[in-house]
Design a protein around this motif. Structure first.
Motif, PDB file in Angstrom:
ATOM      1  N   GLY A  58      -3.501  10.521 -18.165  1.00 19.04           N
ATOM      2  CA  GLY A  58      -2.091   9.573 -17.754  1.00 19.04           C
ATOM      3  C   GLY A  58      -2.367   9.122 -16.228  1.00 19.04           C
ATOM      4  N   TYR A  59      -3.913   9.117 -15.736  1.00 24.86           N
ATOM      5  CA  TYR A  59      -4.029   8.476 -14.382  1.00 24.86           C
ATOM      6  C   TYR A  59      -3.842   6.935 -14.630  1.00 24.86           C
ATOM      7  N   GLU A  60      -3.617   6.383 -13.485  1.00 24.63           N
ATOM      8  CA  GLU A  60      -3.444   4.739 -13.525  1.00 24.63           C
ATOM      9  C   GLU A  60      -4.405   4.362 -12.652  1.00 24.63           C
ATOM     10  N   ILE A  61      -5.084   3.113 -13.032  1.00 26.82           N
ATOM     11  CA  ILE A  61      -6.174   2.606 -12.247  1.00 26.82           C
ATOM     12  C   ILE A  61      -5.386   1.424 -11.507  1.00 26.82           C
ATOM     13  N   VAL A  62      -5.777   1.359 -10.330  1.00 29.65           N
ATOM     14  CA  VAL A  62      -5.104   0.420  -9.422  1.00 29.65           C
ATOM     15  C   VAL A  62      -6.188  -0.363  -8.699  1.00 29.65           C
ATOM     16  N   GLU A  63      -5.893  -1.727  -8.976  1.00 28.66           N
ATOM     17  CA  GLU A  63      -7.023  -2.714  -8.563  1.00 28.66           C
ATOM     18  C   GLU A  63      -6.489  -3.455  -7.450  1.00 28.66           C
ATOM     19  N   PHE A  64      -7.040  -3.809  -6.467  1.00 27.55           N
ATOM     20  CA  PHE A  64      -6.717  -4.805  -5.575  1.00 27.55           C
ATOM     21  C   PHE A  64      -7.389  -6.180  -5.313  1.00 27.55           C
ATOM     22  N   PRO A  65      -6.427  -7.107  -5.237  1.00 26.57           N
ATOM     23  CA  PRO A  65      -7.061  -8.446  -4.992  1.00 26.57           C
ATOM     24  C   PRO A  65      -7.576  -8.688  -3.578  1.00 26.57           C
ATOM     25  N   ARG A  66      -8.491  -9.778  -3.283  1.00 24.89           N
ATOM     26  CA  ARG A  66      -8.821  -9.879  -2.029  1.00 24.89           C
ATOM     27  C   ARG A  66      -7.689 -10.958  -1.323  1.00 24.89           C
ATOM     28  N   THR A  67      -6.709 -10.152  -0.838  1.00 21.83           N
ATOM     29  CA  THR A  67      -5.654 -10.811   0.064  1.00 21.83           C
ATOM     30  C   THR A  67      -5.457 -10.079   1.338  1.00 21.83           C
ATOM     31  N   ASN A  68      -4.807 -10.883   1.992  1.00 18.27           N
ATOM     32  CA  ASN A  68      -4.535 -10.175   3.364  1.00 18.27           C
ATOM     33  C   ASN A  68      -3.480  -9.198   3.724  1.00 18.27           C
ATOM     34  N   GLU A  69      -2.792  -8.934   2.458  1.00 17.68           N
ATOM     35  CA  GLU A  69      -1.604  -7.705   2.412  1.00 17.68           C
ATOM     36  C   GLU A  69      -2.368  -6.365   2.266  1.00 17.68           C
ATOM     37  N   ASP A  70      -1.443  -5.631   2.673  1.00 13.10           N
ATOM     38  CA  ASP A  70      -1.851  -4.176   2.881  1.00 13.10           C
ATOM     39  C   ASP A  70      -1.390  -3.520   1.532  1.00 13.10           C
ATOM     40  N   TYR A  71      -1.795  -2.355   0.974  1.00 11.72           N
ATOM     41  CA  TYR A  71      -1.110  -2.033   0.055  1.00 11.72           C
ATOM     42  C   TYR A  71      -0.811  -0.431   0.258  1.00 11.72           C
ATOM     43  N   PRO A  72       0.726  -0.161   0.693  1.00 15.84           N
ATOM     44  CA  PRO A  72       1.050   1.303   0.899  1.00 15.84           C
ATOM     45  C   PRO A  72       1.330   1.837  -0.497  1.00 15.84           C
ATOM     46  N   PHE A  73       1.233   3.286  -0.461  1.00 12.46           N
ATOM     47  CA  PHE A  73       1.615   4.062  -1.453  1.00 12.46           C
ATOM     48  C   PHE A  73       2.852   5.035  -1.127  1.00 12.46           C
ATOM     49  N   CYS A  74       3.677   5.264  -1.612  1.00 11.51           N
ATOM     50  CA  CYS A  74       4.878   5.980  -1.144  1.00 11.51           C
ATOM     51  C   CYS A  74       5.102   7.260  -2.055  1.00 11.51           C
ATOM     52  N   ASP A  75       5.603   8.325  -1.598  1.00  7.86           N
ATOM     53  CA  ASP A  75       5.882   9.546  -2.429  1.00  7.86           C
ATOM     54  C   ASP A  75       7.133   9.356  -3.168  1.00  7.86           C
ATOM     55  N   SER A  76       7.541  10.513  -3.666  1.00  9.17           N
ATOM     56  CA  SER A  76       8.953  10.617  -4.199  1.00  9.17           C
ATOM     57  C   SER A  76      10.101  10.323  -3.349  1.00  9.17           C
ATOM     58  N   THR A  77       9.851  10.670  -2.010  1.00  9.58           N
ATOM     59  CA  THR A  77      10.837  10.520  -1.205  1.00  9.58           C
ATOM     60  C   THR A  77      10.880   9.163  -0.484  1.00  9.58           C
ATOM     61  N   GLY A  78       9.928   8.303  -0.721  1.00 16.37           N
ATOM     62  CA  GLY A  78       9.737   7.021  -0.003  1.00 16.37           C
ATOM     63  C   GLY A  78       8.955   7.193   1.149  1.00 16.37           C
ATOM     64  N   ARG A  79       8.313   8.504   1.473  1.00 15.93           N
ATOM     65  CA  ARG A  79       7.499   8.062   2.647  1.00 15.93           C
ATOM     66  C   ARG A  79       6.153   7.423   2.341  1.00 15.93           C
TER      67      ARG A  79
END
Length: 478
Positions: A183-204
């Motif tokens: 059930g793991y998910e592969i996350v890919e990141f295009p070459r753009t200037n945007e950062d990619y934040p990851f948040c926990d269940s509380t939004g942190r």
């Protein structure tokens, strides 16, 4: 070789025992010699010569003792057609005199050796001829035999595997498939200037994959070259053991823990210090670290303030400084091994609610290997060379997917050892020294406040709304 004794009455008599007289009789007809043999055709072989075998006899024939007078056909001593060899065996001379053999013995020995060699060659030729005959059998018969082997074989069926899929690292492919089944998910990141934040269940926001700004590809290519120069400079250095994997890792900066009695700089040899200093002073490395530091201040401003305060304290009290002024980490580890692949682990010595850096170098296919797995988040991050990730490595179990043998993957990590804050809280001393002072009340208070420190550490991770409010209000100064 020990000589054979043919008669107990002549215990000192020595005879050639390997090829010698028996072979001469079997391969040559000595009675076919000329009717008269001159006395000079016979010599004595000393007993010690015979003991060392034919080779010694061959080497010593030229300096043998003077011959005795004997006539093959006309002499009474050999009348009746008795050969000199037979006479010598019948009445061997004393040990002092030696053994009577023809002066042409060397030639006879060589001819005997050649005869045996020719026999061996003839035998080998027969083997090769028979082998060719077997290979020249009727082709249809060979085909029938192969069909028999095919028909009685037991094929083993494989499911879910194609040979065309094994171009890349098989362990990496298997590991990815296993994670996807869980059930793991592969996350890919295009070459753009945007950062990619990851948040926990509380939004942190607990992790951020940094963007790919303009010109980053060229800068990373030069940074890769700087890493390879560092690898070359350190290739003859003895790297200390590394618990994360079988690759070279060099820590720089200062730390506290693991039996240290006081915070001290990481111990490096003169060669290692020079090579690492040159690497960190590289313009592209320094510029990239400044970019990462800016992103870290954007997403984790509370952590940056805490790290900078800690660095300032140790600079003032103990003259300890960060390994690079470009980024506020007390310690950096340069993973110079070309196969920097880690199994599942947590970096428990680091500050538990702290943020760490993982900056990736190398040349590998990030779609097939080299992924960074965040197990608690159940995310598989497809990070190509040049990407940087900020996350709490002491809280999240993480690992690296294997890469192909022909590829290479290295990295730079930044972190803050948790012992640095403990040392300050304990009055700039170890826990043992603190307990020896007998300050029981202070120690109990410190221990009871552990839950409060943990909660305060969690609160340093901010939600997106809090970050917008923070920077919208101009930061903590407002």
């Amino acid at each position: 070789m020990e000589p054979e004794k043919t008669d107990s009455r002549h215990e000192n008599a020595c005879f050639i025992s390997s090829l010698d007289l028996a072979d001469f009789y079997s391969h040559y007809d000595f009675f076919a010699l000329e009717p008269t043999v001159e006395a000079t055709d016979f010599v004595y072989l000393r007993p010690n010569i015979v003991e060392h075998g034919i080779d010694a006899a061959q080497r010593t024939l030229t300096d043998a003792v003077p011959p005795v007078a004997a006539v093959y056909a006309g002499s009474p001593a050999f009348a009746g057609g008795v050969s000199p060899f037979a006479a010598a065996v019948a009445a061997p001379p004393s040990a002092a005199e030696g053994t009577l053999v023809p002066s042409s013995a060397k030639t006879l020995i060589d001819e005997a050796d050649n005869y045996k060699l020719e026999k061996k060659r003839e035998k080998n030729r027969d083997k090769k001829r028979k082998r060719r005959e077997r290979l020249e059998e009727d082709g249809e018969a060979q085909h029938q035999r192969r069909l028999v082997f095919l028909n009685r074989s037991k094929p083993q069926q494989t499911v879910g595997f194609g040979l065309h899929e094994s171009r890349h690292s098989d362990p990496g492919s298997r590991r990815l498939a296993c994670l996807l089944l869980q059930g793991y998910e592969i996350v890919e990141f295009p070459r753009t200037n945007e950062d990619y934040p990851f948040c926990d269940s509380t939004g942190r926001v607990f992790a951020v994959v940094l963007g790919w700004p303009a010109g980053w590809e060229r800068r990373i290519a030069r940074a890769n070259a700087a890493m390879e120069r560092l690898q070359h400079a350190l290739e003859n250095c003895r790297c200390p053991p590394n618990r994360r994997g079988p690759f070279a890792a060099y820590a720089v900066g200062f730390s506290f823990g693991g039996g240290q009695t006081t915070p001290t700089p990481c111990q490096r040899t003169k060669t290692e210090r020079a090579a690492i200093k040159h690497f960190l002073a590289d313009p592209d490395i320094e510029a990239a670290l400044k970019y990462i530091s800016g992103a870290m201040r954007t997403w984790f401003p509370n952590h940056v303030e805490r790290y900078e305060s800690c660095l300032q304290t140790y600079a003032d009290t103990m003259s300890l400084h960060a390994p690079s002024p470009a980024i506020p980490f007390p310690t950096l580890t340069l993973n110079t091994g070309r196969y920097t692949v880690c199994g599942p682990h947590r970096d428990s010595p680091n500050d538990a609610p702290g943020v760490c850096l993982d900056w990736i170098f190398g040349m590998f296919d990030h779609r097939r290997g080299g992924h960074l797995v965040l197990h608690e988040a159940r995310k598989v991050l497809s990070l190509e060379p040049g990407r940087a990730l900020l996350f709490p490595s002491a809280l999240i179990t993480h690992e690296t997917i294997p890469i192909a043998p022909s590829e290479w993957r290295s990295g730079v990590t930044g972190y803050a050892p948790g012992g640095l804050w403990r040392f300050i809280a304990q009055g700039y001393q170890t826990r043992t020294e603190w307990e020896a002072q007998g300050a029981v009340d202070d120690q109990a208070k410190h221990d009871n406040e552990g839950i409060l420190r943990w909660q305060a550490g969690l609160n340093r991770f901010m939600t997106l709304a809090q970050l917008e409010k923070w920077w919208g209000a101009g930061g903590p100064a407002s």
